[in-house]
Design a protein around this motif. Structure first.
Motif, PDB file in Angstrom:
ATOM      1  N   GLY A   1      -0.756   5.989  -2.362  1.00 62.84           N
ATOM      2  CA  GLY A   1      -0.360   4.268  -2.657  1.00 62.84           C
ATOM      3  C   GLY A   1       1.063   3.898  -3.352  1.00 62.84           C
TER       4      GLY A   1
ATOM      5  N   ALA B   1       0.196  -0.313   0.426  1.00 61.40           N
ATOM      6  CA  ALA B   1      -1.505  -0.168   0.089  1.00 61.40           C
ATOM      7  C   ALA B   1      -1.920  -1.954  -0.420  1.00 61.40           C
ATOM      8  CB  ALA B   1      -1.187   0.530  -1.430  1.00 61.40           C
TER       9      ALA B   1
ATOM     10  N   ALA C   1      -6.768   0.256  -3.071  1.00 60.33           N
ATOM     11  CA  ALA C   1      -5.718   1.580  -3.603  1.00 60.33           C
ATOM     12  C   ALA C   1      -5.873   1.287  -5.071  1.00 60.33           C
ATOM     13  CB  ALA C   1      -4.369   0.950  -2.851  1.00 60.33           C
TER      14      ALA C   1
ATOM     15  N   GLN D   1      -4.796   1.516   2.704  1.00 60.57           N
ATOM     16  CA  GLN D   1      -3.568   2.041   2.592  1.00 60.57           C
ATOM     17  C   GLN D   1      -3.113   1.764   4.555  1.00 60.57           C
ATOM     18  OE1 GLN D   1      -1.593   4.546  -0.064  1.00 60.57           O
ATOM     19  NE2 GLN D   1      -3.884   5.382   0.499  1.00 60.57           N
TER      20      GLN D   1
END
Length: 465
Positions: A10, A20, A24, A349
């Motif tokens: 991330g 992200a 995240a 992600q």
């Protein structure tokens, strides 16, 4: 330079490579350390579960935009890991991509990889060539392949000759889902090198085997290549045994391999609805395997990679891409790709980094602590630093060569030569559909990319005449 945490994927937010989304984790913690395939808290290197769909198009999952196909299990997998938007197959057809995954090299490095696809007993993956499985086996991994091999037939070629401890599946590229009659017109379901009789729907049979494998008590880390034939033609779902019997009868009556192929291709069959049913059955099968993995207690330290072997075909949902399987337009090579590894990579992600099949071979070897054979240098780039430390990948070209087409991607630029021999230049960042040919406007760039393609092509084996 600050250290990037073990869940640092991330941390690439803002670098243009990855986004992200909600949930995240933050990226940085202390001083940088070099990456190593170090054991996790369990004291083991990661298990590797590599799942391939067959002829599954880039947008055939609901998480990739399909409006009519529901894939909750694969969508959940994507939420738990990373969904790649710009991931490509190693080629535009089945067996060359499998060669590129198993060897980590361009298909044209080996004689068998020149077949597009492997179609008879004279073609296959040389057992002397190092493979993902043989290299991991040397590093202490147990290895298994369940499902479609499509890199040669017995007696000369087999997964068990190329590094896999166990094999359960079909040697050829296609088979009727119930009778298991394959492209050579013969029965094609094997356990090791012996025929195995099971006339149930093939996706169900493979799922049961995979569930059994991941549920075992394993004393070493393992690699499982799980290669479904779904949703490859003939377009048959679990309730279509009667139609399958009709196809099997045509195969038995065929007087040539061409007639076998015509029967299997099911030219007058299939529909959007039937294809949807098949993709959703693939999703359910993957869900069963992932549930078994969770029950086994190995989920945290198992890297799961899901992808397709090439672009979609007749009934795929490929919008907005042009082209399909067999050609090097985006629809023929861009594929859905998902990675999950809870112990090391955060979920939620999306990555926009261009990558292709040989990269995964290099990545899996590094993550497992296995070394490539220096006599057979890899063509892929390991993504380990990108995934685990947030490192940028070096600028590089993604290269494809098939008999009818050529293609090369550098950044957002794509050089493509069509079957008529005309060269094209596309800016994929602005023109994902490959409709605005910029070759007349950027002749210098076209020449540069074309020259790069030619340099790589000159290192490959020539196609037989």
């Amino acid at each position: 330079m600050p250290e990037i945490s073990r869940r640092a994927f991330g941390g690439l937010v803002g670098g243009g490579a990855v986004t992200a989304v909600a949930g995240a984790a933050p990226a940085a913690e202390a001083a940088e350390r070099p990456f190593e395939a170090r054991p996790t808290a369990s004291g083991r290197r990661p298990n590797l579960l590599v799942i391939l769909g067959d002829d599954l198009g880039w947008a055939d999952l609901s998480s990739y935009g399909a409006p009519h196909i529901k894939t909750p299990n694969l969508d959940r997998l994507a939420r738990q890991g990373v969904r790649f938007t710009d991931a490509y197959a190693g080629s535009a057809t089945c067996s060359p991509t499998r060669f590129s995954l198993y060897t980590g090299r361009y298909p044209g490095r080996t004689p068998g990889g020149l077949a597009e696809p492997v179609a008879d007993r004279t073609q296959g993956l040389d057992p002397r060539h190092p493979t993902l499985a043989s290299l991991l086996k040397k590093a202490g991994y147990a290895t298994a392949l369940i499902g479609k091999w499509h890199c040669g037939w017995l007696p000369d070629y087999s997964p068990t000759k190329s590094g896999w401890d166990e094999f359960f599946g079909n040697f050829g590229g296609v088979l009727e889902y119930f009778s298991k009659l394959g492209q050579l017109g013969t029965y094609d379901l094997y356990e090791g090198d012996a025929e195995y009789q099971d006339l149930r729907y093939y996706t169900t049979v493979l799922t049961e085997r995979a569930v059994e494998y991941v549920g075992r008590k394993h004393d070493t880390p393992w690699l499982l290549n799980l290669n479904f034939t779904t949703p490859h033609w003939p377009w048959l779902a679990e309730g279509d045994a009667e139609t399958g019997a009709e196809i099997a009868a045509k195969i038995r009556a065929a007087k040539s391999q061409a007639e076998v192929g015509t029967a299997l291709n099911h030219y007058d069959g299939g529909s959007v609805a039937k294809y949807t049913e098949m993709v959703q059955s693939l999703d359910a099968a993957v869900g069963e395997v992932l549930d078994a993995l969770r029950r086994s207690g190995q989920e945290e330290n198992t890297l799961v990679l899901f992808a397709s072997d090439n672009g979609g075909e007749r009934w795929s949902y490929l919008w907005p891409l042009s082209g399909e399987k067999f050609v090097l337009q985006e629809g023929g090579i861009r594929v859905p790709t998902i990675l999950r590894w809870p112990a090391r990579v955060d979920g939620h992600q999306v990555s926009h980094e261009p990558l292709f099949t040989p990269d995964w071979t290099a990545t899996l070897l590094e993550l497992a602590g296995a070394r490539p054979d220096p006599a057979y240098p890899l063509d892929g780039t390991s993504l380990a630093g990108y995934l685990l430390r947030g490192e940028r990948l070096p600028e590089r070209d993604l290269f494809w060569r098939v008999r009818a087409n050529r293609a090369l991607r550098r950044g957002n630029w794509k050089y493509y030569r069509d079957a008529a021999g005309k060269d094209h230049l596309y800016d994929l960042g602005a023109d994902l559909r490959e409709q605005a040919d910029l070759a007349p406007d950027r002749p210098e760039l076209l020449a540069e990319l074309k020259a790069s393609w030619e340099r790589t092509a000159a290192t490959l084996l020539p196609y037989p005449g």
